[in-house]
Write a protein that holds these residues in place. Sequence first.
Motif, PDB file in Angstrom:
ATOM      1  N   LEU A  71       1.069  -1.407  -0.181  1.00 23.23           N
ATOM      2  CA  LEU A  71      -0.058  -0.048  -0.036  1.00 23.23           C
ATOM      3  C   LEU A  71       0.720   1.330  -0.082  1.00 23.23           C
ATOM      4  O   LEU A  71       0.659   2.333  -1.125  1.00 23.23           O
ATOM      5  CB  LEU A  71      -0.734  -0.387   1.166  1.00 23.23           C
ATOM      6  CG  LEU A  71      -1.688   1.063   1.156  1.00 23.23           C
ATOM      7  CD1 LEU A  71      -2.706   1.250   0.359  1.00 23.23           C
ATOM      8  CD2 LEU A  71      -2.819   0.507   2.630  1.00 23.23           C
ATOM      9  N   THR A  74       2.605   2.084  -3.317  1.00 24.71           N
ATOM     10  CA  THR A  74       2.164   1.839  -4.613  1.00 24.71           C
ATOM     11  C   THR A  74       1.717   3.635  -4.035  1.00 24.71           C
ATOM     12  O   THR A  74       1.553   3.894  -5.262  1.00 24.71           O
ATOM     13  CB  THR A  74       0.530   0.809  -4.313  1.00 24.71           C
ATOM     14  OG1 THR A  74       1.447  -0.414  -4.162  1.00 24.71           O
ATOM     15  CG2 THR A  74      -0.113   1.331  -5.727  1.00 24.71           C
ATOM     16  N   ILE A  75       1.329   4.021  -3.417  1.00 21.92           N
ATOM     17  CA  ILE A  75       1.151   5.238  -2.920  1.00 21.92           C
ATOM     18  C   ILE A  75       1.762   5.781  -3.092  1.00 21.92           C
ATOM     19  O   ILE A  75       1.986   7.077  -4.233  1.00 21.92           O
ATOM     20  CB  ILE A  75       0.426   5.733  -1.502  1.00 21.92           C
ATOM     21  CG1 ILE A  75      -0.869   4.910  -1.489  1.00 21.92           C
ATOM     22  CG2 ILE A  75       0.109   7.069  -1.010  1.00 21.92           C
ATOM     23  CD1 ILE A  75      -1.135   5.408  -0.365  1.00 21.92           C
ATOM     24  N   LEU A 220      -5.005  10.900  -5.069  1.00 18.65           N
ATOM     25  CA  LEU A 220      -4.581   9.659  -5.174  1.00 18.65           C
ATOM     26  C   LEU A 220      -4.300   8.669  -3.933  1.00 18.65           C
ATOM     27  O   LEU A 220      -4.196   7.598  -4.356  1.00 18.65           O
ATOM     28  CB  LEU A 220      -3.504  10.298  -6.105  1.00 18.65           C
ATOM     29  CG  LEU A 220      -2.645   9.061  -6.587  1.00 18.65           C
ATOM     30  CD1 LEU A 220      -3.279   8.755  -8.183  1.00 18.65           C
ATOM     31  CD2 LEU A 220      -1.294   9.566  -6.783  1.00 18.65           C
ATOM     32  N   ALA A 221      -3.868   8.885  -3.051  1.00 20.82           N
ATOM     33  CA  ALA A 221      -3.888   8.825  -2.330  1.00 20.82           C
ATOM     34  C   ALA A 221      -4.690   7.247  -1.327  1.00 20.82           C
ATOM     35  O   ALA A 221      -4.499   6.489  -1.496  1.00 20.82           O
ATOM     36  CB  ALA A 221      -3.055   8.948  -0.423  1.00 20.82           C
ATOM     37  N   SER A 224      -5.290   4.578  -4.139  1.00 22.86           N
ATOM     38  CA  SER A 224      -4.554   4.247  -4.212  1.00 22.86           C
ATOM     39  C   SER A 224      -4.569   2.738  -2.734  1.00 22.86           C
ATOM     40  O   SER A 224      -4.899   2.275  -2.932  1.00 22.86           O
ATOM     41  CB  SER A 224      -2.862   4.407  -4.665  1.00 22.86           C
ATOM     42  OG  SER A 224      -2.585   5.391  -5.249  1.00 22.86           O
ATOM     43  N   SER A 225      -5.325   3.220  -1.601  1.00 24.68           N
ATOM     44  CA  SER A 225      -5.859   2.658  -0.601  1.00 24.68           C
ATOM     45  C   SER A 225      -6.553   2.225  -0.498  1.00 24.68           C
ATOM     46  O   SER A 225      -6.516   0.332  -0.243  1.00 24.68           O
ATOM     47  CB  SER A 225      -5.795   3.833   0.845  1.00 24.68           C
ATOM     48  OG  SER A 225      -4.211   5.311   0.805  1.00 24.68           O
ATOM     49  N   ALA A 227      -8.008   1.204  -3.814  1.00 30.39           N
ATOM     50  CA  ALA A 227      -7.307   0.100  -4.511  1.00 30.39           C
ATOM     51  C   ALA A 227      -6.797  -0.922  -4.547  1.00 30.39           C
ATOM     52  O   ALA A 227      -6.830  -2.760  -4.561  1.00 30.39           O
ATOM     53  CB  ALA A 227      -7.095   0.748  -5.845  1.00 30.39           C
ATOM     54  N   VAL A 228      -5.864  -1.185  -3.279  1.00 31.19           N
ATOM     55  CA  VAL A 228      -4.993  -1.535  -3.033  1.00 31.19           C
ATOM     56  C   VAL A 228      -5.934  -3.243  -1.752  1.00 31.19           C
ATOM     57  O   VAL A 228      -5.732  -4.120  -1.552  1.00 31.19           O
ATOM     58  CB  VAL A 228      -3.599  -1.392  -2.286  1.00 31.19           C
ATOM     59  CG1 VAL A 228      -3.135  -2.630  -1.636  1.00 31.19           C
ATOM     60  CG2 VAL A 228      -2.653  -1.102  -3.567  1.00 31.19           C
ATOM     61  N   TYR A 415       2.750   2.743 -12.023  1.00 31.58           N
ATOM     62  CA  TYR A 415       1.749   2.733 -11.057  1.00 31.58           C
ATOM     63  C   TYR A 415       0.527   2.168 -11.389  1.00 31.58           C
ATOM     64  O   TYR A 415       0.251   0.842 -10.474  1.00 31.58           O
ATOM     65  CB  TYR A 415       0.669   4.031 -10.481  1.00 31.58           C
ATOM     66  CG  TYR A 415      -0.095   4.757 -10.133  1.00 31.58           C
ATOM     67  CD1 TYR A 415      -0.254   4.223  -8.386  1.00 31.58           C
ATOM     68  CD2 TYR A 415      -1.092   4.445 -10.272  1.00 31.58           C
ATOM     69  CE1 TYR A 415      -0.808   4.700  -7.745  1.00 31.58           C
ATOM     70  CE2 TYR A 415      -2.421   4.906  -9.538  1.00 31.58           C
ATOM     71  CZ  TYR A 415      -2.413   5.038  -8.405  1.00 31.58           C
ATOM     72  OH  TYR A 415      -3.431   4.663  -7.425  1.00 31.58           O
ATOM     73  N   GLN A 418       1.426  -2.180 -11.070  1.00 29.49           N
ATOM     74  CA  GLN A 418       0.933  -2.318  -9.865  1.00 29.49           C
ATOM     75  C   GLN A 418      -0.269  -3.225  -9.725  1.00 29.49           C
ATOM     76  O   GLN A 418      -0.772  -3.368  -9.693  1.00 29.49           O
ATOM     77  CB  GLN A 418       2.427  -1.691  -9.101  1.00 29.49           C
ATOM     78  CG  GLN A 418       2.093  -1.995  -7.970  1.00 29.49           C
ATOM     79  CD  GLN A 418       3.051  -1.782  -6.634  1.00 29.49           C
ATOM     80  OE1 GLN A 418       4.325  -1.721  -7.368  1.00 29.49           O
ATOM     81  NE2 GLN A 418       3.117  -1.432  -5.651  1.00 29.49           N
ATOM     82  N   ILE A 419      -1.451  -1.698 -10.037  1.00 28.75           N
ATOM     83  CA  ILE A 419      -2.635  -1.948  -9.602  1.00 28.75           C
ATOM     84  C   ILE A 419      -3.477  -2.224 -10.120  1.00 28.75           C
ATOM     85  O   ILE A 419      -4.110  -3.439  -9.763  1.00 28.75           O
ATOM     86  CB  ILE A 419      -3.650   0.146  -9.726  1.00 28.75           C
ATOM     87  CG1 ILE A 419      -3.035   0.702  -8.661  1.00 28.75           C
ATOM     88  CG2 ILE A 419      -4.823   0.067 -10.082  1.00 28.75           C
ATOM     89  CD1 ILE A 419      -3.257   0.777  -7.474  1.00 28.75           C
TER      90      ILE A 419
END
Length: 526
Positions: A71, A74-75, A220-221, A224-225, A227-228, A415, A418-419
Amino acid sequence: MSQPVEGAGTFPDPEDVARNKRQFAWTFVGLMLAMLLAALDQTIVATALPTIVGDLHGLEHLSWVVTAYLLASTIGLPIYGKIGDLFGRKPIFLFAIAVFLVGSALSGAAHNMGELIAFRGLQGIGGGGLMIGAQAIVGDIIPPRQRGKYAGLMGSVFGLASIAGPLLGGYLTDSVGWRWVFYINLPLGIAAFATVLVTLHLHKPTGQRPRLDYAGTTLLALFSSAAVLLTSWAGNTYAWGSPQILGLAVVIVVTAVVFVQVEKRAEHPVIPLSLFRERNFVFPAAAGVTIGISMFAVVAYLPTYLQMVQRVSATASGLMMIPMVLGMLTSSILTGHAITRTGKYRVYPVAGAAVAGGGLLLLGQIGVATPYWELALAMVILGLGVGGAMQNLTLIVQNSVPHGVLGAATSAQNYFRQIGASLGIAVFGSIFVNRLTTQLASGPLAGHPVGGGGVSSLTPEVLGTLPAQVQQAIADAFGTALPPIYLYAVPVVLLGAVLGLFIEARQLSDTAPAAAMREERVESAV
């Protein structure tokens, strides 16, 4: 008087870059060490986890040891890329190494699972900057025409880490203790830090300090959070249709929509929307997602087949994955040199994805009685395909975007890969678990506790304690349930080949970005 070009300060003058071959070689060694640290730490913890959670009494938090790192890294990917463009890559890169080392030292000294999870998150904050910083610096100091052979070497680091990580993690845990899974980073990281500090010379940006995109970074954070967490929990911790997963899906959609609106107005957006008007960013990024899904599906689930079906140890299963690494190493290096020699790159993502599809097709045919040589052949073919395509996509992106957003473009491509790969692992994992549950419930173990829903408790150790007949039935179930996921991945990776056809062939420059930027400044001054 000409206006300064955004990001121009990140490019060094030719006299400052690699004053001699030895200096350049040491610079590249430092970058490779940093890449190895970041890639290795995504896999080295896996084989140590059972010992770690037993020692720290935190079995219920096991998955967070991995998720916290994933996490945070990725962020950090797109944030590091953009900040490097604005403030200069060397100090940001050194900062990432330092944070990673502090996180490693604290993780090794953790007294409980809460501390370990927090310190793994700190490691991940540094790890995201290691990968992007190294790739962007290569884009700074090496001409695009020459970059292929170096990019191939750096790409091979990921393949090496995917196999070496579990092996090294198991060895350290068994010999000197699990804490050395983290402490081993310290000498390597210090060497990378010192090498980059001494040998890499990049100019610091000048002019007015730019305003950071705080709103875009926050959104974006959050995206990303969500999504992960969705890809980590869906089908495992929570059902796909559960309120938790649906709630995360809503957060993903809402933050994505608001993020786009915010980035339209930002002076220095963390992910410039102009990138999505560049076909040689959009199609390589999309192709990278499809190829990444395929590679990570193999790395994530093939060791399970080897341990549960062919009954080998964790260490042996890692050694048996070496053919895939050899394939990746071979094609990464050969295609990189071919691009440097010919200046042509468009064919490799297309051919690589097609070859990877052939490897997945062969893996889809494996079963309980498959001899190892057939499995090794399939892994070699898959590795050749992935190695020939993956790293060259980064080269294509870097050759096609303006110098001022090179870091942002590089990080954005990584990015999205990885997502997408995380989502693919979650989807294929859910399919595999559902198929395995069905196989166990409908086969000879229909009345057995394992066949009645104890799938989550199945490990190689547990399997070894069961009667021979039960072991064989479980092996048959795994051997039947797992191979189809590789067949499902075939159209995904072939989609990558189709996307590669839309990449535009452009000339690779023989001049490093540093020299090009200097020429632009001289011409504008005249």
